[in-house]
Design an enzyme around this catalytic site. Structure first.
Site, PDB file in Angstrom:
ATOM      1  N   TYR A 108       0.817  -1.210   0.000  1.00  0.00           N
ATOM      2  CA  TYR A 108       0.000   0.000   0.000  1.00  0.00           C
ATOM      3  C   TYR A 108       0.852   1.263   0.000  1.00  0.00           C
ATOM      4  O   TYR A 108       1.884   1.313   0.661  1.00  0.00           O
ATOM      5  CB  TYR A 108      -0.912   0.020   1.240  1.00  0.00           C
ATOM      6  CG  TYR A 108      -1.759   1.262   1.295  1.00  0.00           C
ATOM      7  CD1 TYR A 108      -2.902   1.348   0.508  1.00  0.00           C
ATOM      8  CD2 TYR A 108      -1.396   2.362   2.064  1.00  0.00           C
ATOM      9  CE1 TYR A 108      -3.666   2.502   0.513  1.00  0.00           C
ATOM     10  CE2 TYR A 108      -2.163   3.514   2.075  1.00  0.00           C
ATOM     11  CZ  TYR A 108      -3.297   3.578   1.298  1.00  0.00           C
ATOM     12  OH  TYR A 108      -4.054   4.717   1.293  1.00  0.00           O
ATOM     13  N   TRP A 110       1.137   5.702  -1.625  1.00  0.00           N
ATOM     14  CA  TRP A 110       0.806   6.721  -2.633  1.00  0.00           C
ATOM     15  C   TRP A 110       1.797   6.786  -3.789  1.00  0.00           C
ATOM     16  O   TRP A 110       1.517   7.415  -4.806  1.00  0.00           O
ATOM     17  CB  TRP A 110       0.722   8.083  -1.952  1.00  0.00           C
ATOM     18  CG  TRP A 110      -0.685   8.422  -1.595  1.00  0.00           C
ATOM     19  CD1 TRP A 110      -1.466   7.757  -0.692  1.00  0.00           C
ATOM     20  CD2 TRP A 110      -1.477   9.480  -2.134  1.00  0.00           C
ATOM     21  NE1 TRP A 110      -2.706   8.352  -0.638  1.00  0.00           N
ATOM     22  CE2 TRP A 110      -2.736   9.416  -1.511  1.00  0.00           C
ATOM     23  CE3 TRP A 110      -1.246  10.475  -3.063  1.00  0.00           C
ATOM     24  CZ2 TRP A 110      -3.771  10.307  -1.803  1.00  0.00           C
ATOM     25  CZ3 TRP A 110      -2.277  11.365  -3.347  1.00  0.00           C
ATOM     26  CH2 TRP A 110      -3.524  11.274  -2.724  1.00  0.00           C
TER      27      TRP A 110
HETATM   28  N1  LIG Z   1      -2.001   8.308  12.610  1.00  0.00           N
HETATM   29  C1  LIG Z   1      -2.404   8.351  11.336  1.00  0.00           C
HETATM   30  N2  LIG Z   1      -1.827   7.554  10.421  1.00  0.00           N
HETATM   31  C2  LIG Z   1      -2.221   7.624   9.128  1.00  0.00           C
HETATM   32  C3  LIG Z   1      -3.248   8.508   8.737  1.00  0.00           C
HETATM   33  C4  LIG Z   1      -3.861   9.324   9.720  1.00  0.00           C
HETATM   34  O1  LIG Z   1      -4.793  10.107   9.443  1.00  0.00           O
HETATM   35  N3  LIG Z   1      -3.401   9.229  11.008  1.00  0.00           N
HETATM   36  N4  LIG Z   1      -3.625   8.571   7.415  1.00  0.00           N
HETATM   37  C5  LIG Z   1      -3.410   7.385   6.605  1.00  0.00           C
HETATM   38  C6  LIG Z   1      -3.620   7.661   5.184  1.00  0.00           C
HETATM   39  S1  LIG Z   1      -5.093   8.425   4.763  1.00  0.00           S
HETATM   40  C7  LIG Z   1      -2.747   7.286   4.222  1.00  0.00           C
HETATM   41  S2  LIG Z   1      -3.194   7.441   2.570  1.00  0.00           S
HETATM   42  C8  LIG Z   1      -1.459   6.676   4.546  1.00  0.00           C
HETATM   43  C9  LIG Z   1      -0.334   7.116   3.606  1.00  0.00           C
HETATM   44  O2  LIG Z   1       0.691   6.198   3.640  1.00  0.00           O
HETATM   45  P1  LIG Z   1       1.739   6.040   2.449  1.00  0.00           P
HETATM   46  O3  LIG Z   1       1.086   6.263   1.126  1.00  0.00           O
HETATM   47  O4  LIG Z   1       2.458   4.763   2.649  1.00  0.00           O
HETATM   48  O5  LIG Z   1       2.708   7.262   2.755  1.00  0.00           O
HETATM   49  P2  LIG Z   1       3.783   7.988   1.844  1.00  0.00           P
HETATM   50  O6  LIG Z   1       4.668   8.736   2.782  1.00  0.00           O
HETATM   51  O7  LIG Z   1       3.122   8.770   0.779  1.00  0.00           O
HETATM   52  O8  LIG Z   1       4.601   6.781   1.241  1.00  0.00           O
HETATM   53  C10 LIG Z   1       4.894   6.652  -0.103  1.00  0.00           C
HETATM   54  C11 LIG Z   1       6.317   6.110  -0.224  1.00  0.00           C
HETATM   55  O9  LIG Z   1       6.539   5.781  -1.575  1.00  0.00           O
HETATM   56  C12 LIG Z   1       7.852   6.230  -1.942  1.00  0.00           C
HETATM   57  N5  LIG Z   1       7.839   6.460  -3.395  1.00  0.00           N
HETATM   58  C13 LIG Z   1       7.375   7.532  -4.065  1.00  0.00           C
HETATM   59  N6  LIG Z   1       7.515   7.358  -5.384  1.00  0.00           N
HETATM   60  C14 LIG Z   1       8.073   6.157  -5.576  1.00  0.00           C
HETATM   61  C15 LIG Z   1       8.477   5.440  -6.748  1.00  0.00           C
HETATM   62  O10 LIG Z   1       8.343   5.892  -7.881  1.00  0.00           O
HETATM   63  N7  LIG Z   1       9.027   4.196  -6.554  1.00  0.00           N
HETATM   64  C16 LIG Z   1       9.202   3.673  -5.310  1.00  0.00           C
HETATM   65  N8  LIG Z   1       9.734   2.458  -5.227  1.00  0.00           N
HETATM   66  N9  LIG Z   1       8.858   4.353  -4.186  1.00  0.00           N
HETATM   67  C17 LIG Z   1       8.292   5.569  -4.322  1.00  0.00           C
HETATM   68  C18 LIG Z   1       8.052   7.491  -1.144  1.00  0.00           C
HETATM   69  O11 LIG Z   1       9.434   7.782  -1.011  1.00  0.00           O
HETATM   70  C19 LIG Z   1       7.363   7.141   0.173  1.00  0.00           C
HETATM   71  O12 LIG Z   1       8.236   6.582   1.103  1.00  0.00           O
HETATM   72  O13 LIG Z   1      -1.107   6.988   5.905  1.00  0.00           O
HETATM   73  C20 LIG Z   1      -2.121   6.622   6.838  1.00  0.00           C
HETATM   74  N10 LIG Z   1      -1.623   6.809   8.198  1.00  0.00           N
HETATM   75  N1  LIG Z   2      -1.015  18.503   2.671  1.00  0.00           N
HETATM   76  C1  LIG Z   2      -1.500  17.255   2.655  1.00  0.00           C
HETATM   77  N2  LIG Z   2      -2.725  17.029   2.131  1.00  0.00           N
HETATM   78  C2  LIG Z   2      -3.238  15.779   2.136  1.00  0.00           C
HETATM   79  C3  LIG Z   2      -2.506  14.670   2.634  1.00  0.00           C
HETATM   80  C4  LIG Z   2      -1.214  14.938   3.187  1.00  0.00           C
HETATM   81  O1  LIG Z   2      -0.510  14.028   3.668  1.00  0.00           O
HETATM   82  N3  LIG Z   2      -0.755  16.236   3.174  1.00  0.00           N
HETATM   83  N4  LIG Z   2      -3.034  13.408   2.577  1.00  0.00           N
HETATM   84  C5  LIG Z   2      -4.111  13.149   1.635  1.00  0.00           C
HETATM   85  C6  LIG Z   2      -4.802  11.905   1.941  1.00  0.00           C
HETATM   86  S1  LIG Z   2      -4.031  10.452   1.551  1.00  0.00           S
HETATM   87  C7  LIG Z   2      -6.046  11.857   2.462  1.00  0.00           C
HETATM   88  S2  LIG Z   2      -6.766  10.349   2.755  1.00  0.00           S
HETATM   89  C8  LIG Z   2      -6.788  13.079   2.771  1.00  0.00           C
HETATM   90  C9  LIG Z   2      -7.391  12.940   4.170  1.00  0.00           C
HETATM   91  O2  LIG Z   2      -8.336  13.866   4.453  1.00  0.00           O
HETATM   92  P1  LIG Z   2      -8.953  13.892   5.924  1.00  0.00           P
HETATM   93  O3  LIG Z   2      -9.024  12.539   6.488  1.00  0.00           O
HETATM   94  O4  LIG Z   2     -10.224  14.636   5.862  1.00  0.00           O
HETATM   95  O5  LIG Z   2      -7.843  14.762   6.664  1.00  0.00           O
HETATM   96  P2  LIG Z   2      -7.354  14.996   8.154  1.00  0.00           P
HETATM   97  O6  LIG Z   2      -6.467  16.175   8.039  1.00  0.00           O
HETATM   98  O7  LIG Z   2      -6.807  13.757   8.749  1.00  0.00           O
HETATM   99  O8  LIG Z   2      -8.656  15.358   8.964  1.00  0.00           O
HETATM  100  C10 LIG Z   2      -9.568  16.379   8.578  1.00  0.00           C
HETATM  101  C11 LIG Z   2     -10.086  17.113   9.790  1.00  0.00           C
HETATM  102  O9  LIG Z   2     -10.894  16.248  10.590  1.00  0.00           O
HETATM  103  C12 LIG Z   2     -10.783  16.672  11.934  1.00  0.00           C
HETATM  104  N5  LIG Z   2     -11.194  15.598  12.827  1.00  0.00           N
HETATM  105  C13 LIG Z   2     -10.459  14.558  13.263  1.00  0.00           C
HETATM  106  N6  LIG Z   2     -11.210  13.750  14.059  1.00  0.00           N
HETATM  107  C14 LIG Z   2     -12.450  14.321  14.117  1.00  0.00           C
HETATM  108  C15 LIG Z   2     -13.676  13.976  14.766  1.00  0.00           C
HETATM  109  O10 LIG Z   2     -13.799  12.958  15.440  1.00  0.00           O
HETATM  110  N7  LIG Z   2     -14.735  14.811  14.567  1.00  0.00           N
HETATM  111  C16 LIG Z   2     -14.661  15.932  13.812  1.00  0.00           C
HETATM  112  N8  LIG Z   2     -15.757  16.652  13.646  1.00  0.00           N
HETATM  113  N9  LIG Z   2     -13.516  16.278  13.191  1.00  0.00           N
HETATM  114  C17 LIG Z   2     -12.433  15.487  13.341  1.00  0.00           C
HETATM  115  C18 LIG Z   2      -9.341  17.059  12.074  1.00  0.00           C
HETATM  116  O11 LIG Z   2      -9.185  18.018  13.083  1.00  0.00           O
HETATM  117  C19 LIG Z   2      -8.990  17.611  10.699  1.00  0.00           C
HETATM  118  O12 LIG Z   2      -8.997  19.023  10.708  1.00  0.00           O
HETATM  119  O13 LIG Z   2      -5.931  14.217   2.780  1.00  0.00           O
HETATM  120  C20 LIG Z   2      -5.116  14.285   1.614  1.00  0.00           C
HETATM  121  N10 LIG Z   2      -4.469  15.572   1.606  1.00  0.00           N
HETATM  122 MO   LIG Z   3      -5.133   8.711   2.464  1.00  0.00          MO
END
Ligand SMILES: Nc1nc2c(c(=O)[nH]1)N[C@H]1C(S)=C(S)[C@@H](COP(=O)(O)OP(=O)(O)OC[C@H]3O[C@@H](n4cnc5c(=O)[nH]c(N)nc54)[C@H](O)[C@@H]3O)O[C@H]1N2
Ligand SMILES: Nc1nc2c(c(=O)[nH]1)N[C@H]1C(S)=C(S)[C@@H](COP(=O)(O)OP(=O)(O)OC[C@H]3O[C@@H](n4cnc5c(=O)[nH]c(N)nc54)[C@H](O)[C@@H]3O)O[C@H]1N2
Ligand SMILES: [Mo]
Length: 763
Positions: A108, A110
């Protein structure tokens, strides 16, 4: 001739000379993201992997040797020939001795933007050709939504492509109610790239048009319109209770649209019996809700009445379903909107995630560009994506998923390309233990991430700056030729070349490449794009011209959208893909699964960890670990832009002044966040933008546990979060349900997240 580069942060132009290129904003982007401007920073280059490397004990003792040393011992750099041979031999050995179902290739993550050099597609294609692999389903982003929404309205991917667009909202919406805000920091990104960042302007227009905006959220800075925004502070994890309170007011005062509920929905009566307490003895009144969510009952009543008398859009942030019983707030949002009867009207109804990515609410055309075909997977086994540690720790154990019961496979080989499990997973101490189980872990990576450091075989990959590709994001208005702008760092190779080399060792090169070089694939994808877009009346030049001109700009073709308009106008002619073709407020199918933690209609289940739980007596702060403002997850954390936001080299944790004072803490202090699962250090930022009882520590600071004490030194929230599934329905990530406390740090070991592991060549 303009050169372009597309990244998840946006489309950018490249200026400067061959030797000294510079990334600048795309001139058509009204609100470009700063993040992408730093992609060529020397600080990033310094954290790159330059040569293939093998963990010392694994190299000397063979597969499975001293797994407890993963992440703690030196690497030995080897040639590509050696690395490819070792990796291929492992695939062959595991296949022979345990079958392909002992290989986990869920991988998994991005990755990077670009349709061809997409690491997930590359690794999946390779493993399929090698006989298959155990895959993962759904995403960390939206697992609970992915599983529940098809039962209720439509699948999440489809919904994201037809949200009511910002232009329609500004014109028609008079009351915008957001649970969890509309975080503009998040809409900097969209998978594949963004030509025009539109969310901030959309919010501004909404404010200027005079719509009333209500942000129900534990933090206040996640919804900014330039106009007045009413901040309603809510206990994290209690939104479903507040929504039920709102619904009860509507129902008890006869403000609900019984006509719409009868013509477009099923199961209202079953839900109504729950709402009134007829079925369980508890009426879900505003007073009942107020006790749980902390929002005064009068405020809930007044808001419900305004919702009934306005053109109301209800938005729910994705974060709300990344929690215990995360299905419920999404299902309840749709139920509440159905009661208001405005679904399908311009500016009314519901939205699942304005702000989460730029694409939500975009008015750009919905087109597609092909990616690398992944082939057929001969292995049937899968896991819900966030069950990785459970799988590795409990081979043969069982789990439920969307009504079925399945068995965890016994994994011997783990392959990751394009993701960072030691960023994305919860309870990383537990994941570290789980990562001691497999005999071999292979990671293709660009950077010395925490996951690469815990691998046995590390294969250095190029970045999007170092290879030609096609840039495209769904609903993002551009199709760009991404020209390589710098040479590969060290011996880094494209993932395609990495897998080709290993496939060759296995006698599978031809099957993997189909005789094509990377450029042949780009040309092939382009020709197919050209053909299919012509059917939509979009003219795309031939490959050579496209490569020269660099960009097909779809912006001028954008057109307004109203979600579910056709369904509203004629539900018989435009049924939803649910069993009944209607919005299912009660789902016979979900009810038939007989789950204790997800019933046939939206319901309130107290989360295991929230401020209303008994555990809050010991850990009185709710940890919100949201998405980081200055990077994408862990990507680009070493960049100067991300580092400039740190305090003493550690991530900032945000806390209310009264909570800080009660603990004798001041702004800028190094503090320790702790619970029974772990400890991490962070720099304190005192602010009134978070409510009392809440601490906010964004994700993505590179995981950096102190080898002596185990304390995470850099401020990674997943040292604290629980590895607990959202429910037996989705098994989704529940990162947001986490209690902690904070105290002054006594020991303050220096953070070393970006220091290269021993044995790795630096730049
Ligand atoms: N506590 C907490 N944890 C969370 C979340 C949260 O809200 N709270 N959010 C979750 C969510 S929504 C998501 S989507 C995940 C994200 O989790 P990930 O998608 O695993 O996070 P990234 O840091 O984007 O990791 C992408 C990795 O791919 C590598 N990469 C980029 N391009 C390439 C390429 O071309 N080739 C190869 N081989 N590698 C590459 C980058 O260097 C990076 O290390 O995290 C989750 N974790
Ligand atoms: N700059 C930047 N942008 C991103 C990403 C990133 O890593 N960096 N990640 C991308 C990815 S993979 C994803 S999945 C999306 C995620 O998008 P989201 O999951 O919507 O993003 P978060 O920032 O985790 O949370 C959004 C808001 O929800 C609020 N929140 C948390 N818990 C609760 C709750 O229980 N109740 C209420 N009412 N609010 C709550 C938090 O305070 C936060 O402001 O964002 C994407 N956009
Ligand atoms: Mo995500």
């Amino acid at each position: 001739m303009t050169r372009y580069t597309s990244s998840h942060w946006g489309l950018y132009e490249v200026e400067g000379t061959e030797d000294a290129p510079r990334i600048v904003p795309f001139r058509g982007d009204p609100d470009p993201s700063e993040i992408g401007l730093h992609q060529l920073a020397p600080e990033l280059k310094a954290a790159r992997i330059r040569r293939p490397a093998v963990r010392r004990s694994w190299l000397e003792g063979g597969p499975g040797h001293a797994p407890e040393l993963r992440g703690r011992e030196p690497f030995v750099e080897v040639s590509w020939e050696e690395a490819s041979r070792l990796a291929a031999a492992e695939v062959a050995r595991i296949r022979e001795s345990h079958g392909n179902k002992a290989i986990f290739g869920g991988s998994y993550g991005w990755s990077s933007a670009g349709r061809f050099h997409h690491a997930q597609s590359q690794v999946h294609r390779f493993l399929n050709i090698a006989g298959g692999y155990v895959r993962s389903r759904d995403s960390y982003s939206l697992a609970a939504a992915h599983v529940i929404l098809p039962h209720v309205v439509d699948d999440m991917h489809s919904l994201m492509t037809y949200h009511t667009s910002w232009d329609v909202l500004a014109e028609n919406c008079t009351l915008f109610v957001a649970f969890g805000g509309v975080p503009a920091k998040n809409s900097q990104i969209s998978a594949g790239g963004v030509a025009r960042h539109k969310t901030r302007a959309g919010l501004r227009a909404l404010g200027e048009a005079g719509a009333e905006v209500v942000n129900i959220s534990p933090v206040s800075d996640n919804l900014i319109t330039d106009g007045p925004v009413r901040w309603v502070q809510i206990r994290p994890g209690s939104d479903t209770a507040m929504m039920l309170g709102l619904a009860h007011v509507l129902q008890s005062e006869g403000l609900h649209d019984t006509g719409f509920l009868a013509s477009h929905c099923t199961g209202w009566e079953r839900f109504e019996a729950y709402l009134t307490g007829e079925s369980d003895g508890t009426p879900k009144t505003a007073d009942w809700a107020a006790e749980l969510c902390g929002v005064p009952a009068d405020e809930i009543r007044a808001l419900a009445r305004r919702m009934a008398s306005s053109r109301t859009m209800i938005n729910v942030a994705w974060a709300l379903q990344r929690s215990d019983r995360g299905e419920q707030p999404f299902w309840m949002t749709i139920t509440l909107a159905a009661m208001l009867g405005q679904i399908g009207l311009p500016g009314g109804g519901f939205a699942v995630g304005y702000g989460a990515e730029n694409m939500v609410g975009s008015n750009e055309l919905d087109l597609r560009v092909p990616s690398l075909p992944q082939g057929q997977n001969a292995v049937a086994e899968f896991i819900p994506v966030a069950r990785i540690a459970d799988m590795l720790l409990n081979p043969g154990g069982s789990f439920t998923y969307n009504g079925g019961t399945y068995t965890y496979p016994d994994i011997r080989l783990v392959w990751w390309a394009g993701g960072n499990p030691f960023h994305h997973h919860q309870d990383l101490t537990r994941l570290q233990r789980a990562f001691e189980k497999p005999e071999t872990i292979v990671v293709n990576e660009q950077f010395w991430t925490a996951a690469a450091r815990r691998a046995d075989i590390v294969l250095p990959a190029t970045t999007a700056m170092e290879r030609d590709d096609l840039g495209f994001g769904t609903l993002e208005g551009h199709y760009a030729y991404m020209k390589a702008i710098v040479p590969p760092v060290g011996e880094a190779r494209d993932d395609y070349e990495i897998f080709r080399g290993i496939a060759r060792e296995l006698g599978l090169e031809e099957a993997f490449t189909e005789g094509r070089e990377a450029e042949d694939w780009l040309r092939h994808f382009h020709d197919r794009t050209r053909q299919s877009w012509a059917e939509h009346g979009i003219e795309v030049p031939d490959y050579e011209t496209f490569r020269e001109q660099g960009l097909v700009d779809l912006g001028p073709k954008a057109r307004a959208r109203v979600m579910l308009k056709d369904f509203r106008e004629n539900p018989a002619a435009h049924p939803l893909p649910t069993p009944s073709g209607r919005i299912e407020i009660y789902s016979e199918r979900v009810a038939s699964f007989g789950l204790a933690d997800c019933k046939g209609h939206p319901s309130w289940f107290p989360p295991e960890e929230w401020l209303g739980a008994a555990a809050a007596a010991r850990f009185p702060l709710h940890l919100v670990s949201d998405q980081p403002e200055r990077r994408l997850h862990s990507q680009l954390d070493p960049s100067p832009w991300s580092r400039a936001n740190k305090i003493g080299g550690r991530e900032p944790v945000l806390m209310h002044p009264e909570d800080a004072a009660a603990r004798g803490l001041s702004d800028g202090d190094t503090v320790e966040l702790f619970n029974d699962r772990g400890r991490c250090l962070a720099g304190l930022r005192v602010t009134e933008t978070v409510m009392r009882g809440v601490a906010r520590l964004s994700t993505g600071g590179w995981y950096d546990p102190d080898p002596d004490s185990g304390t995470e030194r850099h401020g990674n929230p997943n040292a604290l979060t629980a590895d607990r599934p959202a429910s037996g329905l989705s098994q989704g990530c529940a990162a947001h349900s986490c209690l902690i406390d904070i105290r002054p740090a006594t020991l303050t070991p220096e953070p070393r997240p970006f220091v290269l592991p021993e044995g790795a060549t630096g730049g």
